[in-house]
Design an enzyme around this catalytic site. Structure first.
Site, PDB file in Angstrom:
ATOM      1  N   ASP A  79      34.471  43.475  43.296  1.00 15.44           N
ATOM      2  CA  ASP A  79      35.637  42.896  42.622  1.00 15.44           C
ATOM      3  C   ASP A  79      36.937  43.480  43.186  1.00 15.44           C
ATOM      4  O   ASP A  79      37.105  44.709  43.198  1.00 15.44           O
ATOM      5  CB  ASP A  79      35.482  43.239  41.121  1.00 15.44           C
ATOM      6  CG  ASP A  79      36.550  42.655  40.236  1.00 15.44           C
ATOM      7  OD1 ASP A  79      36.962  41.514  40.484  1.00 15.44           O
ATOM      8  OD2 ASP A  79      36.950  43.344  39.269  1.00 15.44           O
ATOM      9  N   HIS A  80      37.835  42.620  43.641  1.00 12.66           N
ATOM     10  CA  HIS A  80      39.155  43.052  44.144  1.00 12.66           C
ATOM     11  C   HIS A  80      39.088  44.144  45.214  1.00 12.66           C
ATOM     12  O   HIS A  80      39.845  45.123  45.144  1.00 12.66           O
ATOM     13  CB  HIS A  80      40.041  43.583  43.000  1.00 12.66           C
ATOM     14  CG  HIS A  80      40.477  42.552  42.019  1.00 12.66           C
ATOM     15  ND1 HIS A  80      41.447  41.625  42.288  1.00 12.66           N
ATOM     16  CD2 HIS A  80      40.078  42.311  40.745  1.00 12.66           C
ATOM     17  CE1 HIS A  80      41.632  40.842  41.227  1.00 12.66           C
ATOM     18  NE2 HIS A  80      40.796  41.235  40.282  1.00 12.66           N
ATOM     19  N   ASP A 101      40.610  40.866  48.010  1.00 15.12           N
ATOM     20  CA  ASP A 101      41.898  40.589  47.374  1.00 15.12           C
ATOM     21  C   ASP A 101      43.028  41.057  48.290  1.00 15.12           C
ATOM     22  O   ASP A 101      43.423  42.224  48.277  1.00 15.12           O
ATOM     23  CB  ASP A 101      41.968  41.302  46.010  1.00 15.12           C
ATOM     24  CG  ASP A 101      43.319  41.119  45.348  1.00 15.12           C
ATOM     25  OD1 ASP A 101      44.174  40.397  45.898  1.00 15.12           O
ATOM     26  OD2 ASP A 101      43.524  41.713  44.266  1.00 15.12           O
ATOM     27  N   GLU A 131      41.851  35.574  47.188  1.00 19.20           N
ATOM     28  CA  GLU A 131      42.962  35.549  46.220  1.00 19.20           C
ATOM     29  C   GLU A 131      44.271  35.436  46.988  1.00 19.20           C
ATOM     30  O   GLU A 131      44.563  36.264  47.841  1.00 19.20           O
ATOM     31  CB  GLU A 131      42.911  36.840  45.372  1.00 19.20           C
ATOM     32  CG  GLU A 131      43.951  36.902  44.280  1.00 19.20           C
ATOM     33  CD  GLU A 131      43.687  38.071  43.315  1.00 19.20           C
ATOM     34  OE1 GLU A 131      42.517  38.481  43.147  1.00 19.20           O
ATOM     35  OE2 GLU A 131      44.670  38.582  42.745  1.00 19.20           O
ATOM     36  N   HIS A 181      45.453  40.347  33.934  1.00 18.77           N
ATOM     37  CA  HIS A 181      44.473  41.396  33.666  1.00 18.77           C
ATOM     38  C   HIS A 181      44.933  42.224  32.475  1.00 18.77           C
ATOM     39  O   HIS A 181      46.107  42.584  32.375  1.00 18.77           O
ATOM     40  CB  HIS A 181      44.333  42.330  34.874  1.00 18.77           C
ATOM     41  CG  HIS A 181      43.675  41.683  36.060  1.00 18.77           C
ATOM     42  ND1 HIS A 181      44.321  41.487  37.256  1.00 18.77           N
ATOM     43  CD2 HIS A 181      42.431  41.190  36.229  1.00 18.77           C
ATOM     44  CE1 HIS A 181      43.493  40.908  38.119  1.00 18.77           C
ATOM     45  NE2 HIS A 181      42.341  40.712  37.522  1.00 18.77           N
ATOM     46  N   GLY A 182      44.015  42.539  31.586  1.00 14.30           N
ATOM     47  CA  GLY A 182      44.326  43.425  30.468  1.00 14.30           C
ATOM     48  C   GLY A 182      44.434  42.701  29.148  1.00 14.30           C
ATOM     49  O   GLY A 182      44.418  41.464  29.082  1.00 14.30           O
ATOM     50  N   ASN A 233      35.866  36.604  34.847  1.00 17.22           N
ATOM     51  CA  ASN A 233      35.779  38.066  34.969  1.00 17.22           C
ATOM     52  C   ASN A 233      36.273  38.756  33.699  1.00 17.22           C
ATOM     53  O   ASN A 233      37.349  38.423  33.193  1.00 17.22           O
ATOM     54  CB  ASN A 233      36.674  38.534  36.130  1.00 17.22           C
ATOM     55  CG  ASN A 233      36.155  38.099  37.483  1.00 17.22           C
ATOM     56  OD1 ASN A 233      35.475  37.100  37.609  1.00 17.22           O
ATOM     57  ND2 ASN A 233      36.488  38.879  38.499  1.00 17.22           N
ATOM     58  N   ASN A 235      36.780  42.667  31.918  1.00 19.01           N
ATOM     59  CA  ASN A 235      36.715  44.119  31.997  1.00 19.01           C
ATOM     60  C   ASN A 235      37.306  44.800  30.758  1.00 19.01           C
ATOM     61  O   ASN A 235      36.621  45.503  30.024  1.00 19.01           O
ATOM     62  CB  ASN A 235      37.427  44.610  33.273  1.00 19.01           C
ATOM     63  CG  ASN A 235      37.096  46.047  33.605  1.00 19.01           C
ATOM     64  OD1 ASN A 235      36.447  46.728  32.827  1.00 19.01           O
ATOM     65  ND2 ASN A 235      37.523  46.522  34.759  1.00 19.01           N
TER      66      ASN A 235
HETATM   67  P1  13P Z   1      40.368  41.767  32.223  1.00 12.73           P
HETATM   68  O1  13P Z   1      40.477  43.251  32.349  1.00 12.73           O
HETATM   69  O2  13P Z   1      41.586  41.129  31.691  1.00 12.73           O
HETATM   70  O3  13P Z   1      39.147  41.374  31.460  1.00 12.73           O
HETATM   71  O4  13P Z   1      40.173  41.182  33.717  1.00 12.73           O
HETATM   72  C1  13P Z   1      39.075  41.601  34.492  1.00 12.73           C
HETATM   73  C2  13P Z   1      39.081  41.008  35.843  1.00 12.73           C
HETATM   74  O5  13P Z   1      39.669  39.968  36.076  1.00 12.73           O
HETATM   75  C3  13P Z   1      38.339  41.715  36.896  1.00 12.73           C
HETATM   76  O6  13P Z   1      38.464  41.091  38.129  1.00 12.73           O
END
Ligand code: 13P
Length: 287
Positions: A79-80, A101, A131, A181-182, A233, A235
């Site tokens: 991821d990224h 990314d 991306e 994100h977040g 996704n 997290n």
């Molecule tokens: P969140 O932390 O907003 O769930 O996003 C996670 C993400 O996009 C990981 O690539």
């Protein structure tokens, strides 16, 4: 089934596979248990920091072991990853999907590296995600407005997305259309579904991911899936459930030193989040 075959199935049937970040064994166990309970395929994924902490080989081995033990498909996504070397580590370790990314780089450099990643990953039958427009925010709990955070970036231009996909040869495109994100205390994360529709129209054959899956209202995520998103996704909500639960059990058991003996509520908290996401994404019962 390969990652591509799962994405194609999800696309045809209009549901999405959850891609859940793992930063420790407890989180991974909880995600896998949730997927097994819901009979859902899943992607587990690691960001740069998580890959370094866990070890790329360890993540792949754990995924394969759990997949066998629980009888569910577990794909592994890098991821990224922000440079070619990280992507090479993921490819070598046996990840199924590689997300390069390069969104913080100038476009031509992003494309130049992405093409190399595509060549190396496709040679092994792996799936590549690119991306173009940096998806704002970070996978933490923030005070403030998600919309304000989103406005710091540039939403994806659908025509530019078409050129980006054609030039790079990627399989999955990570779009930016209000998703950040977040989790934000303003609770105002808002997807621009019109832009998503235009992106789908420009690149109908490309799989679409939705980053920043935490904090977006469920009905909006479902709308995005109905429009063509096949990978979501997640997290922060997992991190938040884990941390809140950890603080609680530590306060409740000051005498305990064998941590595994008091960690069950942590796993249950994460599991609950993942089971809910699986229901929202429509991947329940797909195994
Ligand atoms: P969140 O932390 O907003 O769930 O996003 C996670 C993400 O996009 C990981 O690539």
């Amino acid at each position: 089934m390969t990652a591509k075959e799962w994405l194609e199935k999800a696309k045809n049937e209009k549901w999405a596979i959850g891609a859940f970040n793992v930063g420790n064994l407890e989180t991974l166990k909880a995600i896998v248990q949730a997927a097994a309970n819901k009979k859902s395929p899943i992607i587990i994924e690691s960001s740069s920091g998580e890959t370094e902490w866990m070890g790329a080989d360890n993540i792949v081995s754990l995924a394969r072991n759990f997949s066998q033990d629980f009888g569910i498909p577990i794909l592994v996504n890098l991821d990224h990853a922000e440079n070619l070397e990280e992507c090479e580590i993921g490819i070598l370790a046996g990840y199924d999907l590689i997300h390069f990314d390069g969104s913080k780089l100038p476009l031509d450099l992003n494309l130049a590296i992405l093409k190399q990643v595509v060549e190396k990953a496709h040679a092994k039958g792996l799936t590549v995600e690119g991306e173009m427009d940096h998806i704002q925010g970070s996978s933490e709990v923030h005070e403030g407005s998600a919309e304000e955070e989103a406005s710091k970036g540039k939403f994806t231009n659908p025509e530019a997305a078409k050129k980006f996909v054609e030039n790079s040869g990627i399989d999955i495109f990570a779009s930016f259309f209000g998703n950040v994100h977040g989790v934000f205390s303003g609770r105002d994360e808002n997807l621009d579904i019109d832009i998503l529709d235009q992106i789908v129209a420009q690149i109908p054959l490309t799989y679409l991911s939705l980053h920043g899956g935490s904090g977006i209202p469920d009905d909006q995520v479902q709308q995005a899936i109905q429009r063509g998103v096949v990978k979501v996704n997640v997290n922060t909500e997992i991190r938040q459930a884990f941390k809140d639960s950890l603080e609680k059990v530590l306060a409740e058991h000051p005498e305990e030193y064998a941590m595994y003996k008091i960690e069950k509520p942590l796993l249950e908290a994460v599991q609950k989040i993942v089971e809910h996401k699986i229901e929202v994404f429509g991947s329940s019962g797909k195994v």
